[in-house]
Design a protein around this motif. Sequence first.
Motif, PDB file in Angstrom:
ATOM      1  N   PHE A  56      60.111 -23.102   5.930  1.00 36.24           N
ATOM      2  CA  PHE A  56      58.792 -22.645   5.504  1.00 36.24           C
ATOM      3  C   PHE A  56      57.833 -22.762   6.686  1.00 36.24           C
ATOM      4  O   PHE A  56      57.836 -23.768   7.403  1.00 36.24           O
ATOM      5  CB  PHE A  56      58.255 -23.487   4.344  1.00 36.24           C
ATOM      6  CG  PHE A  56      58.888 -23.183   3.014  1.00 36.24           C
ATOM      7  CD1 PHE A  56      58.550 -22.024   2.329  1.00 36.24           C
ATOM      8  CD2 PHE A  56      59.821 -24.051   2.461  1.00 36.24           C
ATOM      9  CE1 PHE A  56      59.139 -21.743   1.098  1.00 36.24           C
ATOM     10  CE2 PHE A  56      60.411 -23.772   1.239  1.00 36.24           C
ATOM     11  CZ  PHE A  56      60.065 -22.612   0.550  1.00 36.24           C
ATOM     12  N   VAL A  57      56.996 -21.742   6.888  1.00 40.34           N
ATOM     13  CA  VAL A  57      55.957 -21.781   7.915  1.00 40.34           C
ATOM     14  C   VAL A  57      54.618 -21.856   7.195  1.00 40.34           C
ATOM     15  O   VAL A  57      54.267 -20.959   6.418  1.00 40.34           O
ATOM     16  CB  VAL A  57      56.004 -20.531   8.825  1.00 40.34           C
ATOM     17  CG1 VAL A  57      54.929 -20.618   9.910  1.00 40.34           C
ATOM     18  CG2 VAL A  57      57.390 -20.389   9.459  1.00 40.34           C
ATOM     19  N   LEU A  58      53.868 -22.939   7.421  1.00 43.92           N
ATOM     20  CA  LEU A  58      52.596 -23.166   6.734  1.00 43.92           C
ATOM     21  C   LEU A  58      51.441 -22.735   7.623  1.00 43.92           C
ATOM     22  O   LEU A  58      51.303 -23.213   8.754  1.00 43.92           O
ATOM     23  CB  LEU A  58      52.445 -24.652   6.380  1.00 43.92           C
ATOM     24  CG  LEU A  58      53.106 -25.163   5.098  1.00 43.92           C
ATOM     25  CD1 LEU A  58      54.551 -24.746   4.975  1.00 43.92           C
ATOM     26  CD2 LEU A  58      52.963 -26.674   4.996  1.00 43.92           C
ATOM     27  N   THR A  59      50.614 -21.838   7.123  1.00 37.12           N
ATOM     28  CA  THR A  59      49.505 -21.343   7.937  1.00 37.12           C
ATOM     29  C   THR A  59      48.333 -20.970   7.040  1.00 37.12           C
ATOM     30  O   THR A  59      48.495 -20.772   5.826  1.00 37.12           O
ATOM     31  CB  THR A  59      49.940 -20.118   8.773  1.00 37.12           C
ATOM     32  OG1 THR A  59      48.874 -19.738   9.644  1.00 37.12           O
ATOM     33  CG2 THR A  59      50.304 -18.938   7.885  1.00 37.12           C
ATOM     34  N   GLN A  60      47.139 -20.854   7.641  1.00 38.91           N
ATOM     35  CA  GLN A  60      45.991 -20.420   6.849  1.00 38.91           C
ATOM     36  C   GLN A  60      45.028 -19.539   7.628  1.00 38.91           C
ATOM     37  O   GLN A  60      44.157 -18.904   7.036  1.00 38.91           O
ATOM     38  CB  GLN A  60      45.248 -21.623   6.268  1.00 38.91           C
ATOM     39  CG  GLN A  60      44.538 -22.527   7.255  1.00 38.91           C
ATOM     40  CD  GLN A  60      43.815 -23.684   6.565  1.00 38.91           C
ATOM     41  OE1 GLN A  60      43.396 -23.574   5.423  1.00 38.91           O
ATOM     42  NE2 GLN A  60      43.677 -24.796   7.257  1.00 38.91           N
ATOM     43  N   PHE A  61      45.152 -19.447   8.946  1.00 35.88           N
ATOM     44  CA  PHE A  61      44.229 -18.642   9.730  1.00 35.88           C
ATOM     45  C   PHE A  61      44.936 -17.432  10.334  1.00 35.88           C
ATOM     46  O   PHE A  61      45.995 -17.567  10.956  1.00 35.88           O
ATOM     47  CB  PHE A  61      43.606 -19.476  10.867  1.00 35.88           C
ATOM     48  CG  PHE A  61      42.675 -20.555  10.397  1.00 35.88           C
ATOM     49  CD1 PHE A  61      41.373 -20.248  10.029  1.00 35.88           C
ATOM     50  CD2 PHE A  61      43.099 -21.865  10.305  1.00 35.88           C
ATOM     51  CE1 PHE A  61      40.516 -21.242   9.581  1.00 35.88           C
ATOM     52  CE2 PHE A  61      42.248 -22.860   9.860  1.00 35.88           C
ATOM     53  CZ  PHE A  61      40.945 -22.552   9.502  1.00 35.88           C
ATOM     54  N   ASN A  62      44.347 -16.241  10.180  1.00 33.93           N
ATOM     55  CA  ASN A  62      44.831 -15.026  10.851  1.00 33.93           C
ATOM     56  C   ASN A  62      46.348 -14.866  10.740  1.00 33.93           C
ATOM     57  O   ASN A  62      47.045 -14.680  11.728  1.00 33.93           O
ATOM     58  CB  ASN A  62      44.449 -15.054  12.340  1.00 33.93           C
ATOM     59  CG  ASN A  62      42.960 -14.941  12.562  1.00 33.93           C
ATOM     60  OD1 ASN A  62      42.245 -14.373  11.735  1.00 33.93           O
ATOM     61  ND2 ASN A  62      42.480 -15.464  13.676  1.00 33.93           N
ATOM     62  N   SER A  63      46.872 -14.928   9.529  1.00 35.03           N
ATOM     63  CA  SER A  63      48.326 -14.973   9.367  1.00 35.03           C
ATOM     64  C   SER A  63      48.988 -13.602   9.242  1.00 35.03           C
ATOM     65  O   SER A  63      50.211 -13.521   9.113  1.00 35.03           O
ATOM     66  CB  SER A  63      48.693 -15.839   8.157  1.00 35.03           C
ATOM     67  OG  SER A  63      48.081 -15.336   6.983  1.00 35.03           O
ATOM     68  N   ALA A  64      48.238 -12.506   9.292  1.00 31.28           N
ATOM     69  CA  ALA A  64      48.815 -11.177   9.051  1.00 31.28           C
ATOM     70  C   ALA A  64      49.886 -10.817  10.076  1.00 31.28           C
ATOM     71  O   ALA A  64      50.992 -10.395   9.722  1.00 31.28           O
ATOM     72  CB  ALA A  64      47.707 -10.118   9.044  1.00 31.28           C
ATOM     73  N   SER A  65      49.587 -10.981  11.380  1.00 29.53           N
ATOM     74  CA  SER A  65      50.572 -10.597  12.407  1.00 29.53           C
ATOM     75  C   SER A  65      51.773 -11.538  12.386  1.00 29.53           C
ATOM     76  O   SER A  65      52.905 -11.117  12.634  1.00 29.53           O
ATOM     77  CB  SER A  65      49.931 -10.586  13.804  1.00 29.53           C
ATOM     78  OG  SER A  65      49.533 -11.886  14.205  1.00 29.53           O
ATOM     79  N   LEU A  66      51.545 -12.814  12.061  1.00 29.57           N
ATOM     80  CA  LEU A  66      52.655 -13.758  11.940  1.00 29.57           C
ATOM     81  C   LEU A  66      53.560 -13.359  10.773  1.00 29.57           C
ATOM     82  O   LEU A  66      54.782 -13.379  10.878  1.00 29.57           O
ATOM     83  CB  LEU A  66      52.115 -15.177  11.728  1.00 29.57           C
ATOM     84  CG  LEU A  66      53.169 -16.273  11.553  1.00 29.57           C
ATOM     85  CD1 LEU A  66      53.984 -16.447  12.822  1.00 29.57           C
ATOM     86  CD2 LEU A  66      52.523 -17.594  11.144  1.00 29.57           C
ATOM     87  N   ASN A  67      52.927 -12.968   9.674  1.00 28.52           N
ATOM     88  CA  ASN A  67      53.678 -12.526   8.505  1.00 28.52           C
ATOM     89  C   ASN A  67      54.572 -11.329   8.841  1.00 28.52           C
ATOM     90  O   ASN A  67      55.752 -11.296   8.465  1.00 28.52           O
ATOM     91  CB  ASN A  67      52.691 -12.135   7.401  1.00 28.52           C
ATOM     92  CG  ASN A  67      53.116 -12.650   6.039  1.00 28.52           C
ATOM     93  OD1 ASN A  67      54.289 -12.862   5.804  1.00 28.52           O
ATOM     94  ND2 ASN A  67      52.157 -12.836   5.154  1.00 28.52           N
TER      95      ASN A  67
END
Length: 423
Positions: A56-67
């Motif tokens: 699992f990769v936990l993120t909350q900022f600017n995650s669109a490109s990571l997704n």
Amino acid sequence: MINKKVLAIILGGGQGTRLSPLTDQRSKPAVSIAGKYRLVDIPISNCIHCDIKRMFVLTQFNSASLNRHIKNTYVFSSFSDAFVDILAAEQTPDNKTWYQGTADAVRQSMHHLLNHEFEYALILSGDQLYQMDFNEMLDSHIEKGADISVATIPVKPKEATQFGILKTDDESFISSFTEKPSLDKLPGWESEVSEEMKNEDRNYLASMGIYIFNKQLLIDILSNPDTVDFGKEIIPQSINKNKVLAYQYEGYWTDIGNVSAFFEANINLTDDIPQFDLFNKSNSVLTRPRILPPSKISGTLLNKSMIAEGCIINAKEIDRSVIGIRSRIGKDTVIKNTYMIGSNLYQDISELEEDKQNGLPHVGVGDRCYIKNTIIDKGARIGNDVSIEGGSHLEDTEQDAYAIKDGVVVIKSRCVIPDNFKI
């Protein structure tokens, strides 16, 4: 094979302000490295090589490109239990706040994690560069009956002031911990390290921010909502309550915390024998496969440089630089000590002609430029006869098209630098 005892949790980090402007439009794990990878590829690749394939990769900022990157890269067989999933911060009836720290991120995601069977949680950072065998750390954790294991690396006195420093007993269990001690507080915090580390004056054990927790203990610890961070709270508080083991790692490891560290990590890849070895077949960095043509280079003197695929280069000289995918560099241009991240798309002939008619530089670097000590972010347009020379003589600044941090000039993503511009 899949190691079903372990569930990996990769922390995407906070807003990433120290890595700005590279993180203005993307999360830290999505930042490009070595011209073709993303930072998140590092922990994921290390896990896959260890048969840890539930992440699992936990993120909350600017995650669109990571997704997008995760979705397009890590596709496993339909008949496999393997996955890499993103858990973005979400508001629920029970919790209406963003992640408050590393531990709070895991706490808020726990209901997703508990849908999977596991005995050990491997907690990793999404913004570090290393090649590590997690199975060795896990074997040590199990063999010594640890409740928590902390990966450590020997550091020099000057470096020790930037990390959490710990002391161990004769069995490598942590007996004491101090967060970012000043130089005058360091005496007495030396640890037993190998002769090689002693010869390099690396006598202090720093926490790498890599942890293994027994499942039930992690659940119990995170039931206390007052603790929000692993490094600053949970690890120090657990030392006298639980068996906290130090796993000593002596390979290459660097924390990509700010622009200068990011720049140095990339430029160091051009060394004859770099400390981080991209050519190690058993520890290869995995990333999204792209269907790109080979790079085309005309009349360019290349020295100690890495050129990714799909580039069109007519430069005069490229020295100790990393040139990312789909980069275009014009005639008689000199590039030194620079990381050019590249571009997401090619411009076709009609687009290049339209740019010319509108007086707009094409994506990439134009003709007769001189660029040194610079990061050129994705999709930037640099015109002709531009001179950019970073260095300690420059003061930190933040402009619309560029920023300067610790002497490194960062040309921002998709920004335009006009002809004859000088920094």
